[in-house]
Scaffold this active site. Structure first.
Site, PDB file in Angstrom:
ATOM      1  N   TYR A   1       0.825  -1.207   0.000  1.00  0.00           N
ATOM      2  CA  TYR A   1       0.000   0.000   0.000  1.00  0.00           C
ATOM      3  C   TYR A   1       0.861   1.260   0.000  1.00  0.00           C
ATOM      4  O   TYR A   1       0.552   2.245  -0.675  1.00  0.00           O
ATOM      5  CB  TYR A   1      -0.931   0.009   1.214  1.00  0.00           C
ATOM      6  CG  TYR A   1      -2.272  -0.641   0.967  1.00  0.00           C
ATOM      7  CD1 TYR A   1      -3.179  -0.101   0.059  1.00  0.00           C
ATOM      8  CD2 TYR A   1      -2.647  -1.796   1.647  1.00  0.00           C
ATOM      9  CE1 TYR A   1      -4.411  -0.690  -0.168  1.00  0.00           C
ATOM     10  CE2 TYR A   1      -3.877  -2.398   1.428  1.00  0.00           C
ATOM     11  CZ  TYR A   1      -4.752  -1.837   0.519  1.00  0.00           C
ATOM     12  OH  TYR A   1      -5.972  -2.427   0.286  1.00  0.00           O
TER      13      TYR A   1
ATOM     14  N   HIS B   1      -7.626   1.644  -1.106  1.00  0.00           N
ATOM     15  CA  HIS B   1      -7.964   1.291   0.272  1.00  0.00           C
ATOM     16  C   HIS B   1      -9.388   1.689   0.642  1.00  0.00           C
ATOM     17  O   HIS B   1     -10.098   0.929   1.316  1.00  0.00           O
ATOM     18  CB  HIS B   1      -6.975   1.950   1.230  1.00  0.00           C
ATOM     19  CG  HIS B   1      -7.142   1.516   2.654  1.00  0.00           C
ATOM     20  ND1 HIS B   1      -7.826   2.270   3.585  1.00  0.00           N
ATOM     21  CD2 HIS B   1      -6.743   0.397   3.303  1.00  0.00           C
ATOM     22  CE1 HIS B   1      -7.828   1.639   4.745  1.00  0.00           C
ATOM     23  NE2 HIS B   1      -7.179   0.504   4.607  1.00  0.00           N
TER      24      HIS B   1
END
Length: 242
Positions: free
Chosen positions: A28, A40
């Site tokens: 991420y 996300h």
């Protein structure tokens, strides 16, 4: 699209049980801020939200210290990252090459290699090995409490739920229905894996299956499954096939 990334560290890389969460966090953090927020928070949506990336566990075998519940991987690690979304992978590779130091849990690591792994899927049959457990489940209530039932490759629900999940991911990405199934045939011995994910009060157990499978279906669908992963929780490191 699929890449294999390698990292090196000055000190030994020490990771606790449940370290898949650290790999997920590293991935991420390799996205740009706007793309990270999209994946996300918004994600790719059909009836559910999908991140549409998958990753293997660390390919090197770590030494496990039972008393401390940690793995020592030495100074070099590598793993695969895969996604059917080319934009995600290109953004990730660009940020990898432009970065310097990265963090995996409490470990400082540095990029040592990045390799694009290309596989052409032109036939309607594909033999794969599940490098991480393939997980499919259903939830239900028993005596007022939520329960989870995990399914094994020898149960009919295993293939059924994989196909339902694959169709949802296809719809989330292509914005069209997928009206074709893939056939999933277990080859040889299957290995049940019980995996801890996360840490502390947020740690939980996931059951899945590793082994070799024969997939049959249209090449475009097989290619999508190959990049997106099979089953649930792909962005948490489950269902990565090679």
């Amino acid at each position: 699209m699929r890449i294999k990334v390698g990292f090196i560290s000055i000190e030994d890389i020490i990771l606790p049980v449940g370290f898949n969460k650290y790999i997920q966090a590293l991935i991420y953090n390799l996205f740009s801020n706007s793309l990270r927020r999209f994946v996300h928070e918004e994600g790719f949506r059909s009836k559910r939200k999908f991140s549409l990336f998958c990753f293997s566990s660390i390919l090197e075998k770590g030494q496990y210290f039972k008393r401390m519940k940690v793995f020592n991987f030495g100074k070099n690690i590598s793993f695969y990252i895969s996604s059917p979304v080319t934009k995600l992978m290109e953004n990730l590779v660009l940020n990898l090459l432009n970065g310097d130091k990265y963090f995996l849990g409490e470990n400082d690591i540095y990029l040592s290699s990045v390799e694009v792994v290309y596989k052409e899927i032109a036939k309607d049959i594909l033999k794969v090995n599940a490098l991480t457990p393939i997980e499919v489940h259903q939830t239900y209530k028993e005596n007022g409490r939520n329960k989870t039932k995990y399914f094994a490759p020898f149960e009919r629900e295993f293939s059924k739920l994989i196909n339902l999940n694959l169709k949802s991911k296809w719809e989330a990405f292509y914005k069209e229905n997928l009206d074709r199934d893939i056939e999933i045939i277990s080859l040889g011995n299957m290995n049940k894996s019980v995996v801890y994910y996360g840490f502390g009060d947020k740690k939980y157990v996931v059951e899945g299956w590793k082994g070799k499978f024969l997939l049959k279906g249209e090449p475009s669908v097989l290619a999508f499954a190959y990049d997106a992963g099979l089953g649930s929780k792909n962005s948490q490191g489950f269902g990565f096939i090679e």
